[in-house]
Design a protein around this motif. Structure first.
Motif: not given
Length: 176
Positions: A28-35
């Motif tokens: 359910g969480e998102r991020e701009e870069l795959p960290e």
């Protein structure tokens, strides 16, 4: 530092089926870069991307890629910048189709190819080999061959922005 990552791109089956087969679930969480350890994005090219901040997760083992590609098309990519190795692989309907790898420990001109890579491979390889040969102080140009091949085919390269995508395009995944 440097990249020590891998990823799988899949097209031809639903993202939910891919996550189920790989035993992954959305957080359910998102991020701009795959960290995060594992992240997913739906690429503008139509491929589903599963990104691992690990160059050798079990999901990219040959037997697992063959199983995942049953009824669809799968590409996998590995980059290990400490050892300057890159690898791109293609699987369709449970079979390995081609494999392109560069290992700088085997020389600046090293390129291992099995199967029949797509036509764009020859263009990419020839261009980068010509740059290598023309450089008086050559660096590892052929290291980029698998990465460029992957970008041309899927629209994704680990060290570039995703063209046509903005914001938090990566959904964080975890193992079930």
């Amino acid at each position: 530092m440097g990249f020590h990552v891998s990823w799988i791109t899949i097209r031809g089956i639903a993202p939910e089926a891919v996550r189920e087969q790989l035993q992954l679930r959305e957080t359910g969480e998102r991020e701009e870069l795959p960290e995060s350890d594992i992240a997913e994005a739906l690429l503008p090219s139509g491929w589903q991307l599963i990104f691992f901040n690990d160059p050798c997760p079990e999901e990219i083992e040959d037997k697992n890629l063959k199983a995942l590609s049953a009824g669809c098309e799968v590409m996998a990519f590995v980059v290990e910048e400490c050892s300057m190795t890159t690898l791109a692989m293609s699987y369709v309907n449970g079979d390995s189709v081609w494999h392109v790898a560069h290992d700088s420990d085997s020389g600046l001109e090293h390129m291992e190819v099995t199967g029949t890579p797509p036509v764009c491979f020859s263009e990419i390889y020839s261009k980068l080999l010509a740059e290598l040969k023309a450089d008086e102080n050559p660096c590892d140009y052929l290291f980029d061959v698998p990465a460029e091949l992957s970008k041309v085919l899927t629209g994704f390269r680990h060290d570039c922005d995703i063209e046509g995508a903005d914001g938090d395009v990566f959904s964080i995944l975890e193992k079930t």
